[in-house]
Design a protein around this motif. Structure first.
Motif, PDB file in Angstrom:
ATOM      1  N   VAL A 109       0.867  -1.180   0.000  1.00 40.00           N
ATOM      2  CA  VAL A 109       0.000   0.000   0.000  1.00 40.00           C
ATOM      3  C   VAL A 109       0.900   1.226   0.000  1.00 40.00           C
ATOM      4  CG1 VAL A 109      -1.747   1.285   1.281  1.00 40.00           C
ATOM      5  CG2 VAL A 109      -1.861  -1.205   1.171  1.00 40.00           C
ATOM      6  N   THR A 110       0.699   2.088  -0.994  1.00 40.64           N
ATOM      7  CA  THR A 110       1.557   3.268  -1.137  1.00 40.64           C
ATOM      8  C   THR A 110       0.853   4.552  -0.735  1.00 40.64           C
ATOM      9  OG1 THR A 110       0.972   3.450  -3.477  1.00 40.64           O
ATOM     10  CG2 THR A 110       2.975   2.209  -2.930  1.00 40.64           C
ATOM     11  N   GLY A 111      -0.455   4.494  -0.541  1.00 43.37           N
ATOM     12  CA  GLY A 111      -1.147   5.703  -0.118  1.00 43.37           C
ATOM     13  C   GLY A 111      -2.599   5.465   0.238  1.00 43.37           C
ATOM     14  N   ILE A 112      -3.078   6.264   1.181  1.00 42.81           N
ATOM     15  CA  ILE A 112      -4.497   6.263   1.553  1.00 42.81           C
ATOM     16  C   ILE A 112      -4.918   7.722   1.646  1.00 42.81           C
ATOM     17  CG2 ILE A 112      -6.202   5.694   3.326  1.00 42.81           C
ATOM     18  CD1 ILE A 112      -4.422   3.345   4.150  1.00 42.81           C
ATOM     19  N   GLN A 113      -5.965   8.055   0.912  1.00 45.27           N
ATOM     20  CA  GLN A 113      -6.482   9.421   0.938  1.00 45.27           C
ATOM     21  C   GLN A 113      -7.924   9.400   1.401  1.00 45.27           C
ATOM     22  OE1 GLN A 113      -5.916  10.529  -3.166  1.00 45.27           O
ATOM     23  NE2 GLN A 113      -3.810  11.176  -2.834  1.00 45.27           N
ATOM     24  N   LEU A 114      -8.236  10.294   2.327  1.00 43.78           N
ATOM     25  CA  LEU A 114      -9.587  10.407   2.863  1.00 43.78           C
ATOM     26  C   LEU A 114     -10.120  11.809   2.596  1.00 43.78           C
ATOM     27  CD1 LEU A 114      -8.877   8.799   6.358  1.00 43.78           C
ATOM     28  CD2 LEU A 114      -9.739   7.653   4.322  1.00 43.78           C
ATOM     29  N   THR A 115     -11.355  11.896   2.144  1.00 44.78           N
ATOM     30  CA  THR A 115     -11.994  13.199   1.950  1.00 44.78           C
ATOM     31  C   THR A 115     -12.666  13.608   3.258  1.00 44.78           C
ATOM     32  OG1 THR A 115     -14.110  12.272   1.263  1.00 44.78           O
ATOM     33  CG2 THR A 115     -12.455  12.635  -0.484  1.00 44.78           C
ATOM     34  N   PRO A 116     -13.081  14.851   3.370  1.00 47.66           N
ATOM     35  CA  PRO A 116     -13.822  15.271   4.563  1.00 47.66           C
ATOM     36  C   PRO A 116     -15.095  14.424   4.779  1.00 47.66           C
ATOM     37  CG  PRO A 116     -13.071  17.198   3.367  1.00 47.66           C
ATOM     38  CD  PRO A 116     -12.765  16.000   2.509  1.00 47.66           C
ATOM     39  N   GLU A 117     -15.713  13.972   3.691  1.00 46.94           N
ATOM     40  CA  GLU A 117     -16.903  13.128   3.808  1.00 46.94           C
ATOM     41  C   GLU A 117     -16.562  11.809   4.507  1.00 46.94           C
ATOM     42  OE1 GLU A 117     -16.076  14.579   0.739  1.00 46.94           O
ATOM     43  OE2 GLU A 117     -17.483  16.219   1.104  1.00 46.94           O
ATOM     44  N   ALA A 118     -15.397  11.266   4.221  1.00 48.50           N
ATOM     45  CA  ALA A 118     -14.988  10.017   4.856  1.00 48.50           C
ATOM     46  C   ALA A 118     -14.852  10.209   6.356  1.00 48.50           C
ATOM     47  CB  ALA A 118     -13.660   9.534   4.278  1.00 48.50           C
ATOM     48  N   MET A 119     -14.342  11.344   6.760  1.00 52.94           N
ATOM     49  CA  MET A 119     -14.115  11.608   8.182  1.00 52.94           C
ATOM     50  C   MET A 119     -15.414  11.812   8.957  1.00 52.94           C
ATOM     51  SD  MET A 119     -10.958  11.159   8.284  1.00 52.94           S
ATOM     52  CE  MET A 119     -10.680  11.595   9.976  1.00 52.94           C
ATOM     53  N   ARG A 120     -16.508  11.999   8.265  1.00 51.62           N
ATOM     54  CA  ARG A 120     -17.805  12.172   8.928  1.00 51.62           C
ATOM     55  C   ARG A 120     -18.441  10.828   9.293  1.00 51.62           C
ATOM     56  NH1 ARG A 120     -18.609  16.101   4.580  1.00 51.62           N
ATOM     57  NH2 ARG A 120     -17.877  18.078   5.394  1.00 51.62           N
ATOM     58  N   GLN A 121     -17.872   9.744   8.817  1.00 50.31           N
ATOM     59  CA  GLN A 121     -18.403   8.417   9.122  1.00 50.31           C
ATOM     60  C   GLN A 121     -18.021   8.021  10.551  1.00 50.31           C
ATOM     61  OE1 GLN A 121     -17.573   5.376   6.145  1.00 50.31           O
ATOM     62  NE2 GLN A 121     -17.017   6.973   4.682  1.00 50.31           N
ATOM     63  N   SER A 122     -18.784   7.092  11.081  1.00 51.89           N
ATOM     64  CA  SER A 122     -18.415   6.554  12.393  1.00 51.89           C
ATOM     65  C   SER A 122     -17.101   5.790  12.245  1.00 51.89           C
ATOM     66  CB  SER A 122     -19.509   5.621  12.915  1.00 51.89           C
ATOM     67  OG  SER A 122     -19.570   4.451  12.116  1.00 51.89           O
ATOM     68  N   ALA A 123     -16.394   5.638  13.341  1.00 50.04           N
ATOM     69  CA  ALA A 123     -15.101   4.943  13.298  1.00 50.04           C
ATOM     70  C   ALA A 123     -15.218   3.529  12.730  1.00 50.04           C
ATOM     71  CB  ALA A 123     -14.469   4.930  14.682  1.00 50.04           C
ATOM     72  N   PRO A 124     -16.205   2.721  13.173  1.00 51.91           N
ATOM     73  CA  PRO A 124     -16.310   1.367  12.595  1.00 51.91           C
ATOM     74  C   PRO A 124     -16.644   1.386  11.097  1.00 51.91           C
ATOM     75  CG  PRO A 124     -17.519   1.481  14.676  1.00 51.91           C
ATOM     76  CD  PRO A 124     -17.118   2.880  14.323  1.00 51.91           C
ATOM     77  N   ALA A 125     -17.496   2.305  10.674  1.00 50.38           N
ATOM     78  CA  ALA A 125     -17.850   2.392   9.250  1.00 50.38           C
ATOM     79  C   ALA A 125     -16.652   2.843   8.425  1.00 50.38           C
ATOM     80  CB  ALA A 125     -19.026   3.339   9.053  1.00 50.38           C
ATOM     81  N   ALA A 185     -13.444   2.456   9.233  1.00 47.18           N
ATOM     82  CA  ALA A 185     -12.479   1.353   9.215  1.00 47.18           C
ATOM     83  C   ALA A 185     -12.879   0.292   8.195  1.00 47.18           C
ATOM     84  CB  ALA A 185     -12.353   0.744  10.607  1.00 47.18           C
ATOM     85  N   ALA A 186     -14.155  -0.057   8.172  1.00 40.86           N
ATOM     86  CA  ALA A 186     -14.632  -1.069   7.220  1.00 40.86           C
ATOM     87  C   ALA A 186     -14.467  -0.592   5.782  1.00 40.86           C
ATOM     88  CB  ALA A 186     -16.089  -1.419   7.509  1.00 40.86           C
ATOM     89  N   ALA A 187     -14.779   0.679   5.529  1.00 39.67           N
ATOM     90  CA  ALA A 187     -14.652   1.220   4.173  1.00 39.67           C
ATOM     91  C   ALA A 187     -13.188   1.279   3.740  1.00 39.67           C
ATOM     92  CB  ALA A 187     -15.294   2.604   4.108  1.00 39.67           C
ATOM     93  N   ILE A 188     -12.314   1.655   4.657  1.00 41.44           N
ATOM     94  CA  ILE A 188     -10.878   1.687   4.334  1.00 41.44           C
ATOM     95  C   ILE A 188     -10.389   0.275   4.008  1.00 41.44           C
ATOM     96  CG2 ILE A 188      -8.562   2.030   5.290  1.00 41.44           C
ATOM     97  CD1 ILE A 188      -9.708   4.456   6.824  1.00 41.44           C
TER      98      ILE A 188
END
Length: 166
Positions: free
Chosen positions: A69-85, A87-90
């Protein structure tokens, strides 16, 4: 003048040896042609990078050859999810990127080596992914873990630090 019949045997043996040697040389040339592209294959693998995006497009994961894995990018929308959701999406997006990286890596190897070994790497990767074995850690790399006991900070009878009794 007659020739010795033993010379016919030697001559036939020599012709057979020459024919075998020519077959051997042809196989070497085939192997050289087959594996001549290994350097180019290594360059393609070094440049391989695959990106996967979550269905809602809030997570993007990039992976290189070998599933690194060379990179993970999260948008502000991703950060609005609950922690378990989140984590599962990532994890789901990460698995998709790594799986696609493995498929593309196998395709590059197949293109270069072909069926020289009697197997197609792409088929093996696909079968492993269908069986769900790609994301599991190989048994040889799993650590044997024993439960911690209350006296783990003291040497016990099952350690190399046990004091000899005299």
């Amino acid at each position: 003048m007659f020739t010795d019949p033993r010379s016919w045997v030697v001559s036939a043996d020599m012709e057979r040896l020459v024919a075998e040697f020519e077959k051997f040389q042809a196989k070497i040339k085939t192997a050289e042609a087959k594996f001549g592209g290994v350097g180019e294959m290594q360059d393609q693998l070094a440049q391989l990078e695959v990106a996967a995006t979550s269905p809602d497009r809030s997570i993007r994961v990039t992976a290189a050859a070998g599933g690194t894995v060379t990179g993970i990018q999260l948008t502000p929308e991703a950060m609005r999810q609950s922690a378990p959701a989140l984590a599962a999406a990532i994890m789901s997006t990460l698995r998709a990127a790594v799986a696609e990286s493995a498929r593309r890596q196998a395709a590059i190897v197949d293109e270069t080596v072909g069926s020289a070994f009697g197997v197609t790497i792409s088929d093996q990767v696909e079968n492993a992914q269908v069986m769900g074995t790609v994301t599991q850690e190989p048994p040889s790399q799993r650590e044997e873990r024993r439960p911690l006991s209350s006296d783990d900070d003291e040497p016990g009878e099952d350690t190399i630090f046990r004091q000899p009794r005299y």
